[in-house]
Design an enzyme around this catalytic site. Structure first.
Site, PDB file in Angstrom:
ATOM      1  CD  GLU A   1      -3.056  -1.001   0.422  1.00 39.36           C
ATOM      2  OE1 GLU A   1      -3.233   0.091  -0.160  1.00 39.36           O
ATOM      3  OE2 GLU A   1      -3.814  -1.979   0.294  1.00 39.36           O
TER       4      GLU A   1
ATOM      5  CB  CYS B   1      -1.847   7.175   0.937  1.00 38.81           C
ATOM      6  SG  CYS B   1      -3.317   6.536   1.740  1.00 38.81           S
TER       7      CYS B   1
HETATM    8  P1  NAD Z   1       8.099   5.225   4.720  1.00 37.64           P
HETATM    9  O1  NAD Z   1       8.165   4.435   3.473  1.00 37.64           O
HETATM   10  O2  NAD Z   1       9.228   6.130   5.044  1.00 37.64           O
HETATM   11  O3  NAD Z   1       7.942   4.230   5.977  1.00 37.64           O
HETATM   12  C1  NAD Z   1       6.854   3.365   6.099  1.00 37.64           C
HETATM   13  C2  NAD Z   1       7.212   2.188   6.963  1.00 37.64           C
HETATM   14  O4  NAD Z   1       8.140   1.353   6.254  1.00 37.64           O
HETATM   15  C3  NAD Z   1       7.889   2.555   8.275  1.00 37.64           C
HETATM   16  O5  NAD Z   1       7.403   1.713   9.293  1.00 37.64           O
HETATM   17  C4  NAD Z   1       9.359   2.276   8.000  1.00 37.64           C
HETATM   18  O6  NAD Z   1      10.113   1.974   9.143  1.00 37.64           O
HETATM   19  C5  NAD Z   1       9.242   1.061   7.092  1.00 37.64           C
HETATM   20  N1  NAD Z   1      10.392   0.841   6.206  1.00 37.64           N
HETATM   21  C6  NAD Z   1      11.081   1.764   5.511  1.00 37.64           C
HETATM   22  N2  NAD Z   1      12.045   1.165   4.774  1.00 37.64           N
HETATM   23  C7  NAD Z   1      11.950  -0.160   5.009  1.00 37.64           C
HETATM   24  C8  NAD Z   1      12.677  -1.300   4.557  1.00 37.64           C
HETATM   25  N3  NAD Z   1      13.706  -1.186   3.701  1.00 37.64           N
HETATM   26  N4  NAD Z   1      12.311  -2.522   5.004  1.00 37.64           N
HETATM   27  C9  NAD Z   1      11.261  -2.650   5.852  1.00 37.64           C
HETATM   28  N5  NAD Z   1      10.548  -1.611   6.332  1.00 37.64           N
HETATM   29  C10 NAD Z   1      10.891  -0.373   5.914  1.00 37.64           C
HETATM   30  O7  NAD Z   1       6.724   6.058   4.672  1.00 37.64           O
HETATM   31  P2  NAD Z   1       6.174   7.195   5.634  1.00 37.64           P
HETATM   32  O8  NAD Z   1       6.946   8.458   5.402  1.00 37.64           O
HETATM   33  O9  NAD Z   1       6.055   6.687   7.028  1.00 37.64           O
HETATM   34  O10 NAD Z   1       4.675   7.363   5.085  1.00 37.64           O
HETATM   35  C11 NAD Z   1       4.315   8.173   3.998  1.00 37.64           C
HETATM   36  C12 NAD Z   1       4.163   7.351   2.731  1.00 37.64           C
HETATM   37  O11 NAD Z   1       3.256   6.266   2.940  1.00 37.64           O
HETATM   38  C13 NAD Z   1       3.552   8.160   1.595  1.00 37.64           C
HETATM   39  O12 NAD Z   1       4.201   7.820   0.396  1.00 37.64           O
HETATM   40  C14 NAD Z   1       2.099   7.701   1.574  1.00 37.64           C
HETATM   41  O13 NAD Z   1       1.466   7.883   0.330  1.00 37.64           O
HETATM   42  C15 NAD Z   1       2.253   6.262   1.922  1.00 37.64           C
HETATM   43  N6  NAD Z   1       1.021   5.699   2.465  1.00 37.64           N
HETATM   44  C16 NAD Z   1       0.312   4.833   1.682  1.00 37.64           C
HETATM   45  C17 NAD Z   1      -0.897   4.336   2.132  1.00 37.64           C
HETATM   46  C18 NAD Z   1      -1.730   3.416   1.276  1.00 37.64           C
HETATM   47  O14 NAD Z   1      -2.618   2.767   1.825  1.00 37.64           O
HETATM   48  N7  NAD Z   1      -1.500   3.306  -0.016  1.00 37.64           N
HETATM   49  C19 NAD Z   1      -1.373   4.682   3.415  1.00 37.64           C
HETATM   50  C20 NAD Z   1      -0.606   5.541   4.188  1.00 37.64           C
HETATM   51  C21 NAD Z   1       0.597   6.048   3.706  1.00 37.64           C
END
Ligand code: NAD
Length: 494
Positions: A248, A282
């Site tokens: 997601e 998102c």
């Molecule tokens: P992010 O990608 O920085 O982090 C999200 C999560 O992934 C965190 O828990 C982080 O620790 C983990 N993570 C990061 N790199 C990883 C790796 N290599 N391996 C495993 N885990 C890892 O995102 P963010 O800044 O927290 O959130 C914003 C983003 O999330 C935006 O792009 C937004 O559009 C998206 N988002 C999408 C949805 C959806 O349902 N499509 C919902 C909410 C947010």
């Protein structure tokens, strides 16, 4: 607080700092879990799976029903926690908790409806059907901007489907996760002895902890919510071990305002879609295509709404727009606005607003009138920037609408049935969510949630999304005295 056998204290020397975007100040330091502890949690969840999969579905649903009751009792506190950690307005914080309650209620009903099909078989004296069984340990990685609802979209379904869950929340919002776990544990106590130890666990930490979950062959399904950047790393790693994955990821969501649109309604929907949660959803509306015949009516009204919107501390007063999550988010917004100016964009708003200490980042939401779709308009900047573009031809604007990486949410404002149906048709919006006369954000739990292309293709929440949390078996039963082979094949050994 005891969690996964590790003491999680709120003030740990040298621990992981938790900063509230409301003030930019540290509100707690937590001990992060390490890889060894993550592996121990996975092993514990594996043991829990062996027991939980044998508990009947409706009984599993009873646990989720109790959880929903506990969430109702804790709604105000949890909502405030979301506001403190993610900077949401009180109404949006409470709305996120309500979304958890809603998906729990949905999952309770679902616990009696985990059914497969009976299928016509070509062989006489045979019966064919499909059955659905619990899948295994589910690892849930979540983003900062929805610190609890996406966990619950996954865990409520996973639990009724017979799967234990391990949650790795964003390192920016771990307190909400610990609070949710504490509320869940109240439900566990009431539920009684047939809930095994390790049914729901929370792991505190950053990408390294997430990676330990992602790469473990003992985690049957990874459901990861976050940026497309993260998905590009996580997706291939899960695929390499043939694990299942729900991604997601980011969106670049657009609205189209047609000549026949109810402009007053469109204005209100766009304002919430683009400025709500300070542009950090998102599903936030990031691009807006306005037909040339209504541009001069709608866009000045939008600019007026933007200029008058209240930006402020979400814990005090009635501000509609709270803070950005951190300095990096502010820098990303400033950089995008700088880039679009060089491309001929006219920026309205976007200035930093002083609210409390300098360590907090509040901004006026920005509208940018763009001559065309290019540069930062093509990507997601996680901040309140709405790029507005004029269009004249409906077919051409549909092409532009779809000509970006993100494929999450979309909306059209029209009272013309033909335009509406084309937008929803095979040649219309290519997003997982396509709305008419409402904005791009604020989905209900009853529908499957997720998007195409760089949004990752995953689906969570309602409809038949539950199937991702189970494994399917096709069963053929021969109750005849013969052994006819399918497709008329003969293999006569005499
Ligand atoms: P992010 O990608 O920085 O982090 C999200 C999560 O992934 C965190 O828990 C982080 O620790 C983990 N993570 C990061 N790199 C990883 C790796 N290599 N391996 C495993 N885990 C890892 O995102 P963010 O800044 O927290 O959130 C914003 C983003 O999330 C935006 O792009 C937004 O559009 C998206 N988002 C999408 C949805 C959806 O349902 N499509 C919902 C909410 C947010």
């Amino acid at each position: 607080m005891k969690n996964c056998g590790v003491e999680t204290a709120l003030a740990v020397e040298g621990g992981m700092k938790v900063v509230s975007p409301v003030t930019g100040e540290v509100v707690a330091t937590l001990k992060a879990h390490d890889v060894a502890e993550t592996e121990a949690a996975i092993a514990k969840a594996g043991e829990a799976f062996r027991k939980w999969r044998m508990v009947p579905g409706p009984r599993r649903g009873e646990l989720v029903r109790l959880f929903a009751e506990e969430l109702r009792n804790s709604k105000d506190d949890l909502g405030r926690m979301v506001s403190i950690e993610a900077g949401k307005s009180p109404s949006e914080g409470l709305g996120e908790v309500q979304e958890m309650i809603d998906i729990c209620d949905f999952a309770v009903g679902l616990s009696r409806q985990l059914y497969g099909l009976t299928i016509a078989t070509e062989r006489p004296g045979h019966r064919m059907m499909e059955t659905w069984h619990p899948l295994g340990v589910v690892g849930i990685v979540t983003a900062f901007n929805f610190p609890c609802a996406p966990w619950c979209w996954n865990s409520a379904l996973a639990l009724v489907c017979g799967d234990p869950v391990i949650w790795k929340p964003s390192e920016k919002t771990p307190l909400t996760a610990l609070a949710c776990q504490a509320v869940f544990e109240r439900a566990l106590v009431r539920f009684g002895a047939d809930a095994p130890d390790g049914l729901s666990q929370v792991l505190i930490g950053g990408p390294d902890v997430g990676d330990a979950l992602v790469t473990s062959e003992k985690v049957a399904l990874i459901s990861a919510t976050g940026s497309t950047r993260m998905g590009r790393i996580v997706g291939p790693k899960v695929a390499a071990r043939f694990g299942k994955c729900i991604l997601e990821l980011g969106g670049n969501n657009a609205g189209i305002v047609c000549p026949s649109a109810d402009l007053d309604m469109a204005l209100r929907a766009i304002a919430f879609g683009a400025m709500g949660t300070a542009g950090q959803r998102c599903t936030t509306m990031r691009r807006l295509f306005v037909h040339e015949s209504v541009y001069d009516q709608l866009v000045p009204a939008l600019k007026k709404a933007y200029a008058s919107v209240t930006v402020g501390n979400p814990l005090e007063g009635q501000a509609l727009v709270g803070p950005l999550i951190d300095e990096a988010a502010y820098d990303g917004m400033v950089a995008a606005l700088g880039e679009v100016k060089d491309l001929g964009g006219v920026v309205h708003g976007g200035e930093r607003v002083s609210v409390g200490p300098d360590t907090a980042y509040y901004v006026k939401p920005a509208i940018v009138e763009m001559p065309s779709q290019q540069g930062p308009v093509l990507r997601e900047t996680f901040a309140p920037i709405l790029y507005v573009m004029k269009y004249s031809d409906f077919d051409a604007v549909l092409e532009l609408h779809n000509d970006v990486g993100g494929g999450l949410s979309s909306s059209i404002f029209t009272t013309d049935l033909r335009e509406m149906e084309v937008f929803l048709s095979a040649r219309g919006s290519d997003c997982g969510i396509a709305n008419v006369n409402i904005g791009t954000s604020g989905a209900e739990i009853g529908g499957a949630f997720g998007g195409e292309k760089e949004t990752g293709g995953g689906r969570e929440s309602g409809s038949d999304a539950w199937r991702a949390y189970m494994r399917r078996a096709t069963n053929t039963i021969n109750y005849s005295k013969d052994l006819p082979l399918a497709q008329g094949v003969s293999f006569d050994i005499g």
